[in-house]
Design an enzyme around this catalytic site. Structure first.
Site: not given
Length: 632
Positions: A563-564
Site C-alpha cells: 500500500w505504498h
C-alpha cells in the site's frame, strides 16, 4: 461490518484504572486522557480562504501546520474521514484497523492476464487488495509506523529527471525539520530533534529480534541507521511513537495547532471537483460534499491537492486535467492534456514465508496483563507495531553461488560490506506473528488470499509456533496505471497495478525470498530449530520444489501490496511526461499544486510516510517563498 470503536466506554475504563492503580498519572495514561482524543468541532464554512488543502494525511497535515504560521492566511483543510480514537493508538492493533472505517478498500484489475504470467493469482478473483487511510491523519492512522526515508540515490535520480532542488542534499534538511528524534547515539548530520514528529526505537522485543539481527551480522551485513547515507544493512525499527502510542500526522501536526484561529478543519468532506476558470486556466476553488450537502469554497491564492496517489489524480481527471481522449470518452471536457494516472508504482511482497519454531516466544494473541501494562506504562508487547520487530535492506545484485544451509541448498548473493551509497532492492521485514497463529484469519483478509488457497496451504499447520519474514520488492521496474471508470465522483477508478510486467521484478523478489530463508536458517536461529513451513501450492506443482521456477510461481500466486502507492502525478518537466513541475505546480494550470506522494517520479526504497512529511515540509517553504512570507 466496519465500525469505529466505542470511545466512552474505554475512556471510562482507562480513567478508573488511572485512579485505582496509580497515584500519579504516567505519561502513557496522560497520552490516553489528553485532548488529542477530544473531537474537534468544525467551524462554520466560509465562502473564501487563502488556501484550500484537500486531504488531511501526512502531507496535508504538515501543510496546514506550516501555512497557518502566517496569521494573515486562512487555511481550509478538507478531509473525507473522521477523528481517530485511542484504539488506533495501540501499535500492535494496527492490522485490525484495516477492518474499520479508518480504511478505504479498493481492488485492482484482475492479475490474470492473457499471454502473461500475471500476479495476485491466488487472491479472490485474482484481484489485489488495496488500502488507504480514511481519517484525519490519513494513512498515518492505520500504517505500521515505520519511519524509513529510503536510499539517497533515489532523490538524486529525481533531480536528474529535471527536478532541481530535489536531490538528497536538498531534501535532507526537510527530513530533519519534521523530526523530533529521541533515539540516543544517532549521527546528528542526518537527524533533527526540534520537529513535531517523534521517532523512537521500540523498547519491547521478543527473542526473535535479537536472532534476526545476529543472523544478519553472521551473514556479513552491518547493523545500521538506515536513515543515513548507508541504507544496506539491518536494524531495529525507527518508529513514529510517543509514550508507546502511535504518533499520527494528526497528533504530530494538527492537534498542536487546533487553537489557531486561521485554521479550519472540515471533516467528512469529500472533494468532488477542482473548479478551474476555462479562460485563464486558473484554479479558483473546490466543490465538496459534507453530510449530503454540496459546497463550493473559493481559494484566493491556491488549491493544493494532498489526497494521495489514488485520489489526487482522480480529482484532477474529474476536473478536466488528464489524458484528453480518455476524458472526452467519459464526457469530461479536457482543460489540459497531461499523463495523469500513469507511472503508478508500489512496493509488493509475498507474505507466505512462515518459519516453524520449537518454542512459544512470539505473541499472536495479547493477554489481559499486556493491556494493563500498556495502559499504565505505555510498554510491553502491545507497543510492537503490528508485530514488526526489525527490518533489513539488501541488494541482490552481484555474483551468486550455491551454499549448503542446514536444511536446503539455495543460491545466495555475495555481500559487499561497503554498502554506503548503494541502493537496496529488497527489504526484509521480521514479523513475530504469522498466518499459523492467526486464529481470526485477519492476515488472510489483509492479504486477500482466497479461502481455497488458505485452507490448502495453511490448514495442516494452524496453531503451530511460527514467525514470518516478508521479502519486499522496494525498487520495482514495472509501472501501472489508474484511470477513471466514470465521470461520477462516487465511482471507483480503474487500478491496473501491472505488477511483474518487467520480469526482472520477479527475479529480484525471488532472490529476496531466498535471502529471507538464508537469514532464518542462520545459526542465530538454530536454538529454535527454525524450519520453513512446507508450501504445497497446487498451481506450482509443475515446478521443482524450492527451485527458482517454484519461487517465481509462488510470488505471482501470492503477490501482496504494501500500500505504498506513488507516481500518478509525477514531478517532471512537461516534455518528459510530467504532471507537476519541480515546484509542484500542475503544468498548464495556475494556482494549483499537488503535494503528496503522487508526485514521486521514482519510488523510494523506504516507507512512504517519511517521504510525504518531507515533501510537504519542502512544499510549504516553496509556497511561502512564492507568496513572500519568510521561511524558517
Amino acid at each position: 461490518m466496519k465500525r469505529y470503536f466505542g470511545k466512552r466506554f474505554v475512556l471510562a475504563t482507562f480513567s478508573l484504572l488511572s485512579i485505582t492503580q496509580c497515584t500519579i498519572l504516567t505519561p502513557a495514561i496522560r497520552e490516553f486522557l489528553s485532548t488529542q482524543h477530544q473531537n474537534r468541532k468544525d467551524k462554520a464554512i466560509l465562502k473564501e480562504y487563502d488556501f484550500v488543502i484537500v486531504g488531511a494525511g501526512a502531507a496535508g497535515s504538515v501543510l496546514a501546520n506550516r501555512l497557518t504560521e502566517n496569521p494573515r492566511w486562512k487555511i481550509l483543510l478538507l478531509e473525507n474521514g473522521e477523528e481517530e480514537n485511542f484504539l488506533t493508538d495501540i501499535p500492535f492493533l494496527a492490522p485490525f484497523l484495516y477492518l474499520t472505517n479508518y480504511e478505504r478498500s479498493h481492488k485492482s484489475e484482475p492479475g490474470l492476464r492473457k499471454g502473461k504470467d500475471g500476479f495476485c493469482l491466488s487472491m479472490k478473483d485474482t484481484r489485489c487488495s488495496m488500502s488507504v487511510g480514511n481519517a484525519v491523519g490519513g494513512s498515518s492512522v492505520i500504517n505500521y509506523m515505520i519511519y524509513a526515508r529510503g536510499s539517497p540515490i533515489v532523490y538524486d535520480d529525481w533531480a536528474a529527471l529535471g527536478n532541481p532542488g530535489w536531490n538528497y542534499e536538498n531534501v535532507l534538511p526537510y527530513f530533519k525539520k519534521s523530526e523530533k528524534n529521541n533515539i540516543v547515539g544517532l549521527d546528528p548530520r542526518y537527524h533533527g530533534h526540534e520537529g513535531y514528529l517523534e521517532i523512537v526505537n521500540v523498547s519491547y522485543a521478543t527473542p526473535l529480534r535479537e536472532c534476526f539481527l545476529n543472523a544478519s551480522v553472521e551473514l556479513g551485513y552491518d547493523l545500521i541507521d538506515y536513515n543515513t547515507d548507508k541504507t544496506i544493512g539491518f536494524s531495529m525499527l525507527q518508529t513514529n511513537l510517543r509514550n508507546g502510542h502511535r504518533m499520527s500526522a494528526d497528533k504530530a501536526f494538527l492537534r498542536p495547532i487546533k487553537d489557531r484561529t486561521n485554521f479550519y478543519l472540515s471533516k467528512s468532506s469529500r472533494a468532488t471537483k477542482i473548479v478551474i476558470d476555462q479562460e485563464s486556466k486558473m484554479a479558483i476553488g473546490v466543490e465538496f460534499v459534507k453530510k449530503g450537502k454540496s459546497y463550493f469554497v473559493r481559494a484566493s491564492k491556491e488549491v493544493i491537492l494532498s489526497a494521495g496517489a489514488l485520489n489526487s489524480p482522480k480529482l484532477l481527471m474529474l476536473s478536466g486535467i488528464g489524458p484528453k481522449d480518455d476524458l472526452k470518452s467519459l464526457g469530461i471536457q479536457p482543460i489540459v492534456d497531461l499523463p495523469v494516472g500513469f507511472n503508478l508504482q508500489d512496493h509488493m511482497c509475498t507474505p507466505v514465508l512462515n518459519f516453524l519454531i520449537n518454542e512459544t516466544v512470539n505473541i499472536d494473541q495479547p493477554k489481559i496483563n499486556d493491556f494493563g501494562e500498556y495502559i499504565i506504562e505505555g510498554t510491553g508487547p502491545l507497543t510492537i507495531p503490528a508485530g514488526v520487530e526489525a527490518i533489513g535492506f539488501i541488494s541482490t545484485e552481484g555474483k551468486r553461488d550455491f551454499r549448503r544451509q542446514r536444511w536446503l541448498t539455495i543460491r545466495l548473493t555475495k555481500i559487499d560490506s561497503d554498502s554506503t551509497g548503494k541502493k537496496p532492492d529488497i527489504e526484509l521485514i521480521l514479523l513475530q506473528t504469522s498466518f499459523l497463529g492467526d486464529q481470526s484469519k485477519l492476515f488472510q483478509l489483509l492479504s486477500g488470499l482466497s479461502d481455497e488457497f488458505y485452507n490448502i496451504v495453511f490448514s495442516k499447520y494452524k496453531g503451530s509456533n511460527a514467525f514470518s519474514i516478508l521479502p519486499v520488492l522496494v525498487n520495482p521496474k514495472s509501472r501501472g496505471r489508474m484511470s477513471l471508470k466514470s465521470a461520477d465522483p462516487s465511482q471507483e477508478p480503474i487500478f491496473d497495478l501491472n505488477y511483474f510486467d518487467q520480469k526482472d521484478d520477479v527475479k529480484t523478489l525471488v532472490h529476496g525470498v531466498k535471502k529471507a530463508i538464508q537469514v532464518a536458517s542462520a545459526k542465530a536461529f538454530e536454538r529454535y530449530n527454525t524450519t520453513l513451513m512446507p508450501l504445497h501450492v497446487p498451481a506450482c506443482n509443475h515446478t521443482v520444489y524450492l527451485s527458482d521456477d517454484f519461487w517465481s510461481c509462488i510470488v505471482r500466486q501470492t503477490t501482496m501490496s504494501l500500500w505504498h502507492y506513488v507516481g500518478t502525478c509525477a514531478m517532471s518537466p512537461r516534455n518528459k511526461s510530467g504532471v507537476v513541475d519541480h515546484r509542484l505546480h500542475v503544468h498548464g494550470i495556475e494556482s494549483l499544486r499537488v503535494v503528496d506522494n503522487s508526485i514521486i517520479p521514482i519510488i523510494t526504497t523506504g516507507h512512504l510516510a517519511a517521504v510525504a512529511y518531507m515533501i510537504a515540509e519542502k512544499a510549504a517553504d516553496m509556497i511561502k517563498e512564492d507568496w513572500k512570507f519568510p521561511t524558517n
